[in-house]
Design an enzyme around this catalytic site. Structure first.
Site, PDB file in Angstrom:
ATOM      1  N   THR A  75       0.634  -0.739  -0.164  1.00 50.18           N
ATOM      2  CA  THR A  75       0.230   0.274  -0.469  1.00 50.18           C
ATOM      3  C   THR A  75       0.511   1.264   0.405  1.00 50.18           C
ATOM      4  O   THR A  75       0.620   2.227  -0.572  1.00 50.18           O
ATOM      5  CB  THR A  75      -0.954   0.033   1.288  1.00 50.18           C
ATOM      6  N   LEU A 159      -8.012  -0.769   8.819  1.00 50.36           N
ATOM      7  CA  LEU A 159      -7.537  -2.190   9.784  1.00 50.36           C
ATOM      8  C   LEU A 159      -8.349  -1.370  10.987  1.00 50.36           C
ATOM      9  O   LEU A 159      -8.051  -2.273  12.184  1.00 50.36           O
ATOM     10  CB  LEU A 159      -6.468  -1.731   9.869  1.00 50.36           C
ATOM     11  N   ARG A 234       3.348   2.385  12.133  1.00 47.66           N
ATOM     12  CA  ARG A 234       4.845   2.650  11.675  1.00 47.66           C
ATOM     13  C   ARG A 234       5.818   2.519  12.794  1.00 47.66           C
ATOM     14  O   ARG A 234       5.012   3.193  14.081  1.00 47.66           O
ATOM     15  CB  ARG A 234       4.869   3.242  10.825  1.00 47.66           C
ATOM     16  N   ASP A 258       4.621  -4.625  15.764  1.00 45.31           N
ATOM     17  CA  ASP A 258       5.277  -5.166  14.744  1.00 45.31           C
ATOM     18  C   ASP A 258       6.271  -4.159  13.711  1.00 45.31           C
ATOM     19  O   ASP A 258       6.682  -5.379  13.176  1.00 45.31           O
ATOM     20  CB  ASP A 258       3.479  -5.838  14.122  1.00 45.31           C
ATOM     21  N   GLU A 263      13.839  -1.064   9.454  1.00 45.53           N
ATOM     22  CA  GLU A 263      13.533  -2.270   9.689  1.00 45.53           C
ATOM     23  C   GLU A 263      14.589  -2.817   8.177  1.00 45.53           C
ATOM     24  O   GLU A 263      14.002  -2.375   7.832  1.00 45.53           O
ATOM     25  CB  GLU A 263      12.386  -2.421   9.076  1.00 45.53           C
ATOM     26  N   HIS A 284       7.541  -7.375  11.742  1.00 45.26           N
ATOM     27  CA  HIS A 284       7.187  -6.637  11.079  1.00 45.26           C
ATOM     28  C   HIS A 284       6.075  -7.759   9.529  1.00 45.26           C
ATOM     29  O   HIS A 284       6.085  -7.555   8.738  1.00 45.26           O
ATOM     30  CB  HIS A 284       7.591  -5.825   9.831  1.00 45.26           C
ATOM     31  N   ALA A 286       2.955  -9.025  10.776  1.00 43.56           N
ATOM     32  CA  ALA A 286       1.126  -9.458  11.031  1.00 43.56           C
ATOM     33  C   ALA A 286       0.492  -9.297   9.349  1.00 43.56           C
ATOM     34  O   ALA A 286      -0.539  -9.872   9.814  1.00 43.56           O
ATOM     35  CB  ALA A 286       1.288  -8.041  11.447  1.00 43.56           C
ATOM     36  N   TRP A 287       1.475  -8.318   8.836  1.00 41.13           N
ATOM     37  CA  TRP A 287       0.609  -8.730   7.049  1.00 41.13           C
ATOM     38  C   TRP A 287       0.634  -9.662   6.383  1.00 41.13           C
ATOM     39  O   TRP A 287      -0.215  -9.901   5.957  1.00 41.13           O
ATOM     40  CB  TRP A 287       0.796  -7.419   6.136  1.00 41.13           C
TER      41      TRP A 287
END
Length: 317
Positions: A75, A159, A234, A258, A263, A284, A286-287
């Site tokens: 996204t 979300l 973020r 997360d 990162e 990171h 979760a998605w």
């Protein structure tokens, strides 16, 4: 039409079906990863470039004279110079709302783990403490129910709304914050009104100049002592040093994130210290359900099919 995918392994763990996407191109070349110095050579001659996090700046785009379209397999669009792309006649699309179910369930998993002290109890069972208990159960760590607790949501897009729906099923009361720097929306609360009343604060807003360090020492002090914080948005939205301090001194009962400000955290991070109690960090991820990642592939396929038919969908420039 020729296409290259510059960082396939950031999306595909050899568990996705790419057949339909590949079939839209006469030539499809996926690269597991692409270093900055490799980008220009790899996109030369491509009509379509697919990227997740590889940076495509003005200089790079200007040199790609055949490039017509960029598919962002995510996204966020900050890795592509959208203004330069527009000036060069390159359309750019992204993927949207693919991870709502995946991220929402991850938030609830983190929330449940914190409230049940799940990790501590797992360790207690495995390291022999349960075996040495004087009765059938071990209750060394506090367990709290979600039912009746107040959840504050910052960022009420797909979300945030998805988390609110699941939280309602657990009997939680949900309150929503006003958008930072945005217009006032009826029924939503200013941060200074929301923070003192929430038992759990869950972040789902983008990182902007208005939201950077939104949750700092001052914001945390406004929260209840013993509240929980969850961040799946973020890393820069939370001041990580302030959060580490709040957990060490017991101002917050626990937190889960997360995301981090860098990162991967190759240079370390204040939240990675060994002495921070009741903190859960996930990388990171979760998605990243297989279903969510397949939706990204399917959306990109839809975008290319539409593009070939002269239709523009999910365009961001």
């Amino acid at each position: 039409m020729k296409a290259v995918f510059l960082d396939l392994h950031s999306l595909d763990c050899d568990d996705l079906d790419l057949a339909a996407l590949k079939a839209e191109f006469s030539h499809f070349h996926p690269y597991p990863a692409t270093a900055p110095q490799q980008v220009a050579k790899r996109i030369a001659g491509a009509d379509v470039v697919i990227v997740n996090k590889v940076v495509l700046d003005r200089e790079t785009l200007s040199a790609a004279t055949q490039l017509k379209h960029i598919c962002i397999a995510a996204t966020g669009t900050n890795n592509v110079d959208l203004q330069a792309a527009s000036e060069l006649g390159i359309t750019v699309s992204n993927c949207q709302a693919y991870g709502t179910a995946s991220v929402s369930q991850h938030v609830m998993a983190l929330m449940l783990a914190l409230h049940t002290n799940l990790i501590a109890y797992n360790e207690a069972a495995r390291d022999g403490r349960w075996g040495r208990a004087e009765q059938f159960c071990l209750l060394d760590y506090p367990i709290q129910e979600l039912s009746g607790k107040t959840l504050g949501i910052v960022g009420y897009g797909n979300l945030g709304a998805g988390v609110a729906q699941l939280a309602g099923a657990f009997g939680m009361n949900v309150v929503v914050a006003q958008r930072a720097g945005g217009d006032t929306v009826g029924g939503r609360l200013a941060m200074e009104e929301l923070l003192p009343q929430v038992d759990v604060l869950s972040l789902h807003c983008p990182l902007t100049e208005q939201t950077r360090d939104l949750i700092d020492a001052d914001a945390i002090e406004q929260m209840k002592t013993g509240a929980f914080l969850i961040n799946v948005s973020r890393g820069g939205i939370v001041n990580e040093a302030d959060l580490a301090d709040a957990l060490r001194r017991g101002k917050l009962a626990g937190a889960a994130t997360d995301v981090l400000s860098e990162e991967p955290p190759v240079n370390g991070n204040p939240l990675l210290a060994d002495d921070i109690p009741n903190l859960i960090i996930t990388p990171h991820s979760a998605w990243g359900s297989i279903q969510a990642r397949q939706r990204i592939v399917d959306q990109m396929t839809e975008t290319i099919v539409a593009l070939k038919a002269g239709e523009l969908i999910r365009m961001v420039n």
